[in-house]
Design an enzyme around this catalytic site. Structure first.
Site, PDB file in Angstrom:
ATOM      1  CB  CYS A 164      19.384 -49.857   6.909  1.00 49.35           C
ATOM      2  SG  CYS A 164      18.898 -47.837   6.308  1.00 49.35           S
ATOM      3  CB  CYS A 218      17.082 -46.034   3.797  1.00 52.10           C
ATOM      4  SG  CYS A 218      15.804 -47.382   3.064  1.00 52.10           S
ATOM      5  CB  CYS A 274      16.642 -53.797   9.643  1.00 48.28           C
ATOM      6  SG  CYS A 274      15.069 -53.720   9.928  1.00 48.28           S
ATOM      7  CB  CYS A 312      19.129 -48.983  12.208  1.00 42.15           C
ATOM      8  SG  CYS A 312      17.706 -48.009  12.204  1.00 42.15           S
ATOM      9  CB  CYS A 355      12.072 -45.478  10.901  1.00 43.67           C
ATOM     10  SG  CYS A 355      12.339 -47.138   9.528  1.00 43.67           S
TER      11      CYS A 355
END
Length: 133
Positions: free
Chosen positions: A71, A73, A90, A92, A101
């Protein structure tokens, strides 16, 4: 069978290198994965298409550098260890278990930021991600 997680080999890395205008193999793969996963889970991309484009590009970059679509982010003290752990790869665990998400890539239809799209082309992803601030 356990998937190998780690940096790609030199031969593999050479195969992934492309010209600036041509999308990478990983960008193509992560775009196809994202489109398929959204359809299979009944989720939608964010109404601002630059959001999923940047996330997909980040997943592809992590796939190239870490060997897994970690991920993009989240902050990690040790990305290699996190990629091996798999929890934040991902999709996750929160996404798989609860359809949550953090990246706003896969949104349930009742999410106020959900758009009506479950598909982006590789060209759209590349263009939107390149234009994002």
């Amino acid at each position: 069978t356990t998937a190998r997680v780690g940096p790609p080999s030199r031969r593999c890395a050479a195969a992934l290198s492309t010209t600036e205008d041509e999308p990478s193999v990983s960008l193509k793969a992560m775009t196809m994965f994202s489109n398929t996963y959204a359809k299979n889970t009944g989720t939608f991309f964010c109404s601002d298409p630059s959001i999923p484009a940047v996330v997909i590009r980040g997943l592809a970059e992590h796939k190239d550098t870490l060997g897994a679509p970690l991920c993009p982010c989240r902050h990690y003290d040790d990305k290699v260890a996190e990629a091996k752990n798999g929890y934040w790869n991902c999709p996750c665990v929160p996404m798989r278990e609860r359809h949550e998400c953090h990246c706003m890539l896969f949104l349930t239809e009742d999410n106020e930021f959900a758009g009506d799209s479950q598909q982006l082309t590789v060209e759209e992803v590349k263009k939107l991600a390149d234009e994002a601030p």
